[in-house]
Design an enzyme around this catalytic site. Structure first.
Site, short mmCIF file in Angstrom:
data_model
loop_
_atom_site.label_atom_id
_atom_site.label_comp_id
_atom_site.label_asym_id
_atom_site.label_seq_id
_atom_site.Cartn_x
_atom_site.Cartn_y
_atom_site.Cartn_z
N HIS A 150 1.25 -0.96 -0.34
CA HIS A 150 -0.49 0.20 -0.24
C HIS A 150 1.03 1.09 0.00
CE1 HIS A 150 -3.97 -1.42 1.65
NE2 HIS A 150 -4.06 -2.06 0.35
N LYS A 163 1.34 -0.52 15.06
CA LYS A 163 2.61 -1.14 15.52
C LYS A 163 2.81 -2.10 16.15
CE LYS A 163 3.96 2.52 13.74
NZ LYS A 163 4.42 2.23 12.56
N TYR A 172 4.51 5.97 10.31
CA TYR A 172 3.77 4.80 9.95
C TYR A 172 4.25 3.54 8.93
CZ TYR A 172 -0.75 2.68 9.22
OH TYR A 172 -2.05 1.34 8.33
P1 FAS Z 1 2.18 -12.30 20.91
O1 FAS Z 1 1.21 -12.44 22.03
O2 FAS Z 1 2.14 -12.33 19.84
O3 FAS Z 1 3.06 -14.37 21.58
C1 FAS Z 1 3.33 -14.75 22.42
C2 FAS Z 1 3.08 -16.10 22.88
O4 FAS Z 1 3.89 -16.77 24.15
C3 FAS Z 1 1.76 -16.59 22.72
O5 FAS Z 1 2.30 -17.86 21.73
C4 FAS Z 1 1.72 -17.20 24.05
O6 FAS Z 1 0.76 -18.96 24.01
C5 FAS Z 1 2.70 -17.19 24.74
N1 FAS Z 1 3.10 -17.66 26.01
C6 FAS Z 1 2.45 -16.25 27.24
N2 FAS Z 1 2.70 -16.78 27.97
C7 FAS Z 1 4.05 -18.62 28.26
C8 FAS Z 1 4.79 -19.18 29.04
N3 FAS Z 1 4.28 -18.73 30.06
N4 FAS Z 1 5.18 -20.21 28.81
C9 FAS Z 1 4.71 -20.69 26.94
N5 FAS Z 1 4.32 -19.92 26.44
C10 FAS Z 1 3.45 -18.78 26.24
N6 FAS Z 1 -0.70 -5.17 16.77
C11 FAS Z 1 -0.90 -4.80 15.23
O7 FAS Z 1 -0.12 -4.00 15.01
N7 FAS Z 1 -2.55 -4.45 15.08
C12 FAS Z 1 -3.38 -5.58 15.05
O8 FAS Z 1 -4.83 -4.95 15.19
C13 FAS Z 1 -2.60 -5.80 16.58
N8 FAS Z 1 -4.25 -6.23 16.71
C14 FAS Z 1 -4.24 -7.09 18.04
C15 FAS Z 1 -5.77 -7.85 19.16
C16 FAS Z 1 -5.48 -8.43 20.27
C17 FAS Z 1 -6.58 -9.35 20.74
C18 FAS Z 1 -4.09 -8.59 20.76
C19 FAS Z 1 -4.08 -9.99 21.88
C20 FAS Z 1 -2.70 -7.86 20.17
C21 FAS Z 1 -2.94 -7.11 19.44
N9 FAS Z 1 -2.16 -7.04 18.40
C22 FAS Z 1 -2.25 -5.69 16.81
C23 FAS Z 1 -0.69 -7.16 18.41
C24 FAS Z 1 -0.11 -8.31 18.27
O9 FAS Z 1 0.19 -8.20 16.98
C25 FAS Z 1 1.19 -7.82 19.15
O10 FAS Z 1 2.09 -7.20 18.82
C26 FAS Z 1 1.52 -9.56 18.41
O11 FAS Z 1 1.14 -10.85 18.59
C27 FAS Z 1 3.25 -9.44 19.14
O12 FAS Z 1 3.43 -10.59 19.03
P2 FAS Z 1 4.75 -11.18 20.46
O13 FAS Z 1 5.62 -10.60 20.90
O14 FAS Z 1 4.72 -12.75 19.71
O15 FAS Z 1 4.03 -11.90 21.75
C1 PHB Z 2 -5.75 -4.64 10.91
O1 PHB Z 2 -6.05 -5.66 11.54
O2 PHB Z 2 -5.76 -4.84 9.75
C2 PHB Z 2 -5.69 -3.83 11.50
C3 PHB Z 2 -5.34 -3.08 12.85
C4 PHB Z 2 -4.26 -1.98 12.77
C5 PHB Z 2 -4.39 -0.66 12.49
C6 PHB Z 2 -3.94 -1.41 10.95
C7 PHB Z 2 -4.48 -2.28 10.50
O3 PHB Z 2 -4.06 0.19 12.94
#
Ligand code: FAS
Ligand code: PHB
Length: 389
Positions: free
Chosen positions: A72, A296, A384
């Site tokens: 994009h 982010k 961004y």
């Molecule tokens: P993660 O949380 O993805 O991964 C951590 C892993 O560690 C998980 O698989 C978990 O099961 C495991 N774990 C936890 N405790 C443990 C333990 N004690 N022992 C072993 N394993 C364990 N970011 C965006 O940029 N845009 C979005 O739209 C967006 N939407 C999101 C919506 C939700 C509901 C959530 C929760 C997050 C969202 N995020 C979004 C943020 C998300 O994308 C995170 O930044 C990203 O998953 C970060 O990756 P990790 O640091 O790997 O953490």
């Molecule tokens: C997405 O889930 O596509 C998403 C979420 C947050 C943003 C942009 C895209 O800021």
């Protein structure tokens, strides 16, 4: 069992770190408390900074992203003063890649399988020990058996609710936090996207975002009160509210359909310092959380992996400790830049329940300046698409 780096968590941070370390000849074991199916079922981020794209390619995980991802050049913003577009490519020469986190995680798993990486799922009660010494180890339970992994370093990639951050003594840690007084109700639907690029909308009824995963999979969000639950929102109610908040140019023609995923996520800004304690290194959501407004979260996880993989490779293959000594400062410098931008996008685009009339006028003025100013749009584009590592 002995390994050089024990990685806690098989999310994007843990899997990408494992992939980069193994490609450099550093041995790892990944411990994940959930099943692979559960990890792959999570619907999360959708936008990759270009530095994340390049890191995934360097890790040998970029082929499907390059085939199926959608570059994009910009995004739309809809405000009280109308609809305008910020052209990232024109303003800062960079794009973003629209490609879901679920797909990134699937590609990382496939790449890890291809190199025979060790990922242990359903690892329960992970506990980190002797992090202050030179022989740390990790204990976990699986199938009723207690296991021990001796290692040189531990990477805490276990997210906000993981075990790693709390293992650092509260007397050592300094946590910074802002909790926002609203959440995001997100819907995934097998419908064509409302527009060719993302639409961020600031509407008197609240924030809305129209995003996508591919030509027939769309991701939408609306700001909702923290007291709302998914049960409060039928599909019809969601579509009607989303259409009220999006610009009519897109709302009047957008296709709706049944939600295949519906969830409410709270919004917070959070940073825990330092990101290193002895032989433990925090990476990704275990160290910081951003409101998703700036796209982010996933990208900061990749940013931390960039710094930590480089540091651990230097330490494990060349005895060069400079990278691990500077990791926390290096990673946090970029974390705080993304934290600021995500806070700015969130405070500029959402309606705060306690917003005074003065606050509202300031917000409108901020968005009006963004609509009119080349400098303001360049600053947004730079942030961004991702500041350089
Ligand atoms: P993660 O949380 O993805 O991964 C951590 C892993 O560690 C998980 O698989 C978990 O099961 C495991 N774990 C936890 N405790 C443990 C333990 N004690 N022992 C072993 N394993 C364990 N970011 C965006 O940029 N845009 C979005 O739209 C967006 N939407 C999101 C919506 C939700 C509901 C959530 C929760 C997050 C969202 N995020 C979004 C943020 C998300 O994308 C995170 O930044 C990203 O998953 C970060 O990756 P990790 O640091 O790997 O953490
Ligand atoms: C997405 O889930 O596509 C998403 C979420 C947050 C943003 C942009 C895209 O800021």
């Amino acid at each position: 069992m002995k390994t050089q780096v024990a990685i806690i968590g098989a999310g994007p941070a843990g899997l990408l770190l494992s992939q980069l370390l193994n490609k450099a000849g550093v041995s790892t074991v990944v411990l994940e408390r959930q099943t692979r199916e559960y990890v792959l079922s999570r619907i999360r981020a959708g936008v990759l900074e270009w530095s994340t794209v390049e890191l995934l390619r360097a890790a040998g995980c970029g082929d499907r992203m390059d085939r199926e991802g959608i570059p994009h050049d910009g995004c739309y913003l809809s405000t009280a003063h109308g609809l305008f577009r910020v052209d990232f490519k024109e303003r800062c020469g960079r794009q973003v890649m629209v490609y879901g986190q679920t797909e990134v995680t699937r590609d990382l798993y496939d790449a890890q399988d291809a190199i025979g990486a060790t990922i242990i799922h359903e690892a329960a009660d992970v506990a980190l020990h002797n992090l202050g010494g030179d022989a740390p180890y990790v204990i976990y339970q699986k199938d009723g058996v207690t296991h021990r992994i001796n290692c040189d370093y531990v990477a805490g990639c276990d997210g906000f609710h993981g075990v790693s951050r709390p293992t650092i003594p509260a007397s050592v840690r300094r946590d910074y936090e802002r909790v926002y007084p609203f959440g995001w109700l997100g819907v995934l639907s097998r419908t064509p996207p409302a527009a060719d690029e993302l639409i961020y909308a600031n509407h008197p009824r609240g924030f809305a975002l129209a995003s996508m995963r591919n030509a027939n999979l769309s991701r939408y969000y609306i700001q909702v009160p923290l007291s709302d639950t998914v049960e409060d929102w039928s599909d019809d109610a969601f579509w009607a509210e989303l259409k009220r908040r999006l610009p009519s140019r897109f709302a009047d023609t957008m296709k709706t359909g049944p939600s295949i995923e519906k969830s409410i996520a709270p919004l917070r800004s959070f940073v825990s310092e330092p990101m290193r304690w002895g032989r433990l290194f925090l990476c990704g959501d275990s160290a910081h959380i951003v409101p998703p407004t700036g796209a982010k979260g996933l990208n900061l996880a990749a940013s931390d992996v960039h710094y930590l993989s480089r540091a651990l490779i230097g330490a494990c293959t060349a005895g060069d400790l400079s990278g691990i000594d500077s990791y926390s400062a290096d990673a946090l410098a970029r974390v705080w830049q993304a934290m600021r931008f995500s806070w700015w996008m969130t405070t500029s685009l959402h309606r705060f329940p306690d917003q005074s009339e003065f606050d509202q006028k300031i917000q409108e003025s901020e968005l009006d300046y963004l609509a009119r100013s080349d400098a303001a749009q360049t600053a947004m584009a730079e942030n961004y698409t991702g500041l350089p590592f």
